[in-house]
Write a protein that holds these residues in place. Structure first.
Motif, PDB file in Angstrom:
ATOM      1  N   GLN A 252     -49.991 -66.463   9.402  1.00 18.44           N
ATOM      2  CA  GLN A 252     -48.646 -67.069   9.443  1.00 18.44           C
ATOM      3  C   GLN A 252     -47.734 -66.274  10.084  1.00 18.44           C
ATOM      4  O   GLN A 252     -47.048 -66.612  11.270  1.00 18.44           O
ATOM      5  CB  GLN A 252     -48.104 -67.241   8.136  1.00 18.44           C
ATOM      6  N   LEU A 253     -47.846 -65.011  10.167  1.00 19.02           N
ATOM      7  CA  LEU A 253     -47.044 -64.084  10.810  1.00 19.02           C
ATOM      8  C   LEU A 253     -48.137 -63.548  11.857  1.00 19.02           C
ATOM      9  O   LEU A 253     -49.124 -62.839  11.618  1.00 19.02           O
ATOM     10  CB  LEU A 253     -46.539 -62.799  10.101  1.00 19.02           C
ATOM     11  N   GLY A 254     -47.651 -63.396  13.197  1.00 18.94           N
ATOM     12  CA  GLY A 254     -48.509 -62.819  14.208  1.00 18.94           C
ATOM     13  C   GLY A 254     -48.081 -61.296  14.337  1.00 18.94           C
ATOM     14  O   GLY A 254     -48.880 -60.827  14.980  1.00 18.94           O
ATOM     15  N   GLY A 255     -47.331 -60.820  13.742  1.00 19.91           N
ATOM     16  CA  GLY A 255     -46.808 -59.237  13.742  1.00 19.91           C
ATOM     17  C   GLY A 255     -45.601 -59.074  12.832  1.00 19.91           C
ATOM     18  O   GLY A 255     -44.652 -59.982  12.712  1.00 19.91           O
ATOM     19  N   ALA A 256     -45.478 -57.796  12.337  1.00 26.09           N
ATOM     20  CA  ALA A 256     -44.148 -57.332  12.063  1.00 26.09           C
ATOM     21  C   ALA A 256     -44.023 -55.938  12.124  1.00 26.09           C
ATOM     22  O   ALA A 256     -44.967 -55.145  12.048  1.00 26.09           O
ATOM     23  CB  ALA A 256     -44.529 -57.553  10.247  1.00 26.09           C
ATOM     24  N   ALA A 257     -42.769 -55.443  12.370  1.00 25.34           N
ATOM     25  CA  ALA A 257     -42.292 -54.314  12.487  1.00 25.34           C
ATOM     26  C   ALA A 257     -41.282 -53.918  11.467  1.00 25.34           C
ATOM     27  O   ALA A 257     -40.143 -54.674  11.388  1.00 25.34           O
ATOM     28  CB  ALA A 257     -41.775 -53.755  14.025  1.00 25.34           C
TER      29      ALA A 257
END
Length: 308
Positions: A252-257
């Motif tokens: 669902q999320l393609g990435g996170a910082a």
């Protein structure tokens, strides 16, 4: 001559500026010595802190003669603002001084996470050639950046993002849609739900309050555009960390910082283990050599003014 207590690190030229006018005790380790900190606080006319010193409870009670608290940063959740006001203590944040550092962090991590190709050094150096797997990264130009919070940091981020060809939208519960800041920044105001549904990159820039705690929970993350990137440089409690981890694993999320966490330092934990396309940094988005100089100089000047 007043006595100034500095309990966390500060740029040394700014410390020297304070020392020219007042007695200064500068010890960046003092935050980790609670008994000594309380003892020194009782004799302080001014206190300078970053985000770790909790200016509340016993420490606030110990500030018997303090007139001002200088905050080397902008977040104020470590300071009991009503308690300081009741004791006549002015609280001075370094508003705007680290905005560029945070904005650059947001843009840099957004580019890294969208492209997804910058962790291949070890593989390539080891003889692997993962070209097919890394050939489908996304460009930042033309993508939509959604800013949750549109103060000075959000506005600075918008300026940098638009320079890269991004479309920028923003939500700020404290601003009306006709606030001139939106038009001046060429940013479209949106409600939170439509922003999350349409943004390719969502960046958080809100203080931690009871109203913003877990603002990005599982339900709101589920309402984000599939494959979007989430960046949090605000405060850890604004997101549900376990929901972020689950969304990364599900795609669902393609990435996170994440630069900030609900409990700092982050304890060894399983909920971020094996999460794809995840960047974790130790609350340093606003910390650069340049921003530390700007923040420290600004707070030194403001403390000196308050003590005149």
């Amino acid at each position: 001559m007043a006595r100034i207590l500095i309990a966390e690190f500060m740029d040394l030229p700014a410390v020297a500026q304070l020392q020219q006018a007042h007695e200064v005790l500068y010890d960046p380790q003092l935050v980790d010595q609670p008994a000594r900190l309380l003892d020194e606080a009782a004799r302080a006319d001014a206190l300078v802190v970053r985000n770790r010193t909790q200016v509340r409870g016993p420490l606030l009670q110990a500030l018997a003669r303090c007139k001002v608290v200088g905050r080397l940063g902008v977040g104020l959740d470590n300071i009991d603002l009503p308690g300081c006001a009741a004791r006549g203590i002015a609280v001075l944040p370094a508003t705007g001084a680290n905005a560029l550092s945070v904005a650059e962090y947001v843009v840099a991590t957004a580019m890294l996470l969208l492209r997804g190709a910058y962790r291949a050094s070890d593989a390539v150096a080891g003889g692997a050639w993962p070209r097919p797997a890394l050939s489908n990264g996304r460009e930042i130009g033309g993508k939509t950046l959604g800013l949750v919070g549109f103060g000075m940091i959000g506005q600075t981020t918008a300026r940098l993002a638009r320079g890269l060809g991004m479309v920028v939208v923003a939500f700020d519960a404290m601003m009306e849609n006709d606030d001139p800041a939106f038009a001046e920044s060429s940013v479209a105001p949106l409600g939170l739900a439509p922003l999350l549904a349409n943004a390719d990159v969502v960046s958080l820039h809100v203080p931690l309050t009871e109203g913003t705690r877990h603002l990005l929970d599982a339900a709101r993350i589920a309402g984000m555009k599939p494959g979007a990137v989430l960046i949090n440089t605000a405060r850890g409690g604004v997101v549900d960390e376990q929901a972020v981890a689950a969304a990364l694993r599900s795609g669902q999320l393609g990435g996170a910082a994440l630069d900030v966490f609900e409990h700092e330092p982050l304890a060894a934990t399983a909920h971020f283990a094996d999460c794809p396309n995840l960047l974790l940094t130790p609350h340093i988005a606003g910390l650069t050599a340049e921003s530390n100089e700007r923040v420290s100089t600004l707070i030194a000047q403001r403390v000196l003014e308050a003590l005149r």
